[in-house]
Design a protein around this motif. Sequence first.
Motif, mmCIF file in Angstrom:
data_model
loop_
_atom_site.group_PDB
_atom_site.id
_atom_site.type_symbol
_atom_site.label_atom_id
_atom_site.label_comp_id
_atom_site.label_asym_id
_atom_site.label_seq_id
_atom_site.Cartn_x
_atom_site.Cartn_y
_atom_site.Cartn_z
ATOM 1 N N ASP A 1 -59.355 2.546 17.717
ATOM 2 C CA ASP A 1 -58.896 4.000 18.220
ATOM 3 C C ASP A 1 -57.837 3.744 19.222
ATOM 4 N N HIS A 2 -57.178 4.933 19.463
ATOM 5 C CA HIS A 2 -56.299 5.024 20.646
ATOM 6 C C HIS A 2 -56.539 6.457 21.129
ATOM 7 N N VAL A 3 -55.519 6.897 21.893
ATOM 8 C CA VAL A 3 -55.676 8.433 22.770
ATOM 9 C C VAL A 3 -54.809 9.389 21.946
ATOM 10 N N ARG B 1 -50.154 -2.301 21.000
ATOM 11 C CA ARG B 1 -50.832 -3.357 21.956
ATOM 12 C C ARG B 1 -52.154 -2.918 21.942
ATOM 13 N N ASP B 2 -52.532 -1.817 22.341
ATOM 14 C CA ASP B 2 -53.954 -1.372 22.483
ATOM 15 C C ASP B 2 -54.256 -0.102 21.373
ATOM 16 N N ASN B 3 -55.049 -0.506 20.484
ATOM 17 C CA ASN B 3 -55.244 -1.990 20.115
ATOM 18 C C ASN B 3 -55.215 -2.078 18.648
ATOM 19 N N ALA C 1 -63.854 4.749 19.342
ATOM 20 C CA ALA C 1 -64.090 5.470 20.607
ATOM 21 C C ALA C 1 -64.114 4.621 21.889
ATOM 22 N N GLU C 2 -63.399 3.154 21.839
ATOM 23 C CA GLU C 2 -63.412 2.604 22.992
ATOM 24 C C GLU C 2 -62.744 3.300 24.059
ATOM 25 N N GLU C 3 -61.675 4.261 23.810
ATOM 26 C CA GLU C 3 -60.726 5.067 24.752
ATOM 27 C C GLU C 3 -61.736 6.089 25.410
ATOM 28 N N MET C 4 -62.580 6.463 24.735
ATOM 29 C CA MET C 4 -63.798 7.579 25.460
ATOM 30 C C MET C 4 -64.713 6.836 26.136
ATOM 31 N N TYR D 1 -46.196 -0.517 29.399
ATOM 32 C CA TYR D 1 -46.570 -0.070 28.203
ATOM 33 C C TYR D 1 -47.842 0.415 27.926
ATOM 34 N N TYR D 2 -48.856 0.036 29.071
ATOM 35 C CA TYR D 2 -50.219 0.377 28.871
ATOM 36 C C TYR D 2 -50.345 1.512 29.053
ATOM 37 N N HIS D 3 -51.225 2.282 27.884
ATOM 38 C CA HIS D 3 -51.516 3.639 27.916
ATOM 39 C C HIS D 3 -50.052 4.502 28.201
ATOM 40 N N GLN D 4 -49.202 4.020 27.388
ATOM 41 C CA GLN D 4 -47.974 4.899 27.605
ATOM 42 C C GLN D 4 -47.461 5.445 26.030
HETATM 43 ZN ZN LIG Z 1 -56.702 1.632 26.109
#
Ligand SMILES: [Zn+2]
Length: 502
Positions: free
Chosen positions: A288-290, A308-310, A340-343, A447-450
């Motif tokens: 998952d992502h955001v 990258r994530d993920n 749901a890692e991002e949650m 890049y992280y969470h962008q």
């Molecule tokens: Zn993340």
Amino acid sequence: MTNYIRWILLFSLFFSALSGEAQKIVNKINKKILPEIVRADMMYLASDLLKGRKTGEAGNQDAAAYIADAFRAAGVKVVPGMANYFQAIPFQKFIPPQSGTMNLLGAQYSVGNNLVILDGGSIQQKGEAIYADYGWIDETTNRNDYSGLDIKGKYVIVQGGLPQGGSPQEIFASMTTKRKFAREQGAIGLIEIYSLTIPWNFFRNYFSKERLEVMEGSSGMPGKIFHAWAQLPTGNKPSFEKGKTLSIEINTSGASSGPVKADNVIGMIPGKNKKLRDEYVLLTAHFDHVGVRAGQVIDKDTIWNGARDNAWGTVSLLAAARFFSKNPPERSILLAALNAEEMGLLGSKYLAAHPVLPWNKVIFNLNSDGAGYSDTTLVAVIGLNRVGAAKEINESCAAFGLSTVADPAPEQGLFDRSDNVSFAILGIPAPTFGSGFKTFDAAITKYYHQAIDNPDNISYAYLNLFTKAFVLTAWNVAGMKNKPRWVPGDKYEAAGKKLYGY
Ligand SMILES: [Zn+2]
């Protein structure tokens, strides 16, 4: 043959890093893990089509279906006892009302300002309210804030948080319990007075957005009663007297909620060693992502693709699924693409609490997470020197020309922030196999969470090496003579002893 050449040959024979067997599997991995497949997985998972793979949305389900299709095509087995590859997580989505008011003791509260409505249906009502301390019941300490109070058909006003204090996490977790207590006493609503140390604006913004919660049977079901947090006016604060009946007026269109479809994708590959195949190495990566973030547009890009994530780690998990189906290692492999890692690591927590086989049969978890990288010669192994397999991990990376770095950026607390921790808590040695960096600096945060974490600006040469090193690490750990153990004194060692009984 000159002496010089003879010397070179002898030298290479002596110092060749890998034995014949080890070189054979490296050759096989090099031959079977194809760059065009790695690229195709990445291009699909991180494509705009999947809209950032947000849990609860169609793109996330499409990603889950893609992973399941890849498992099926590879010949990955369904775990005995499961109907298919999908472990459904019983999420409910809550959308709080964006407007609403409350009048109490001459003060007016409104959503968006000093009132957050967490739950409850539509209400237009003048009613009665009673103050009940914290609204807490604890039999072990003989505490019952409701004793002697008749709150049937009334609203209950309570202090926010717990009588004994507690971390923000504990207080957040207590909210469902407090709502349950109030409902069981016959209250029609619960209003908590804000008194936490975190800023009100932060709290309000968090709980004003839609959110997912995992519903555990009937015990966790939030009752359909009004539940709000109110920030008292500064200046002359109203004082509350226990048991005194107050009048209250509430107007709200109500929160809406409903079930949401989201799955972990799980499969297994039996090991080739009859004596060891009842033991498993668990390979994980969150897929998952955001999602889409309209508010944070960069170059008109609103889709946070999370290459990258993920997608990164998911690609390596799929490569492992395909490779091990045809080339099983000694022990069995349990594959879990986590949601749901991002949650808040919700997918791994759900799997940890709902095992598909006994956890004491799982000897190791290798979690793959790209997140970000700034050095393509490295693998950042979070937990490298804690989990009893440093040699296997180091050698597996070296076979593809990669060095390892143990626990970079300790200030980030990465070990306890990734899905591996859900399994470490159970006692399973569980590092995260991460892409290479030494410090969590601008090269990462760019890049992280962008929105620019896109599939067109990653190094595919590096992704290939990372993926191969991940697969070889899994192979080597699955073939270890003795099961890996937490190093003595590690904070999860006691859990390991309890789980495995050593
Ligand atoms: Zn993340």
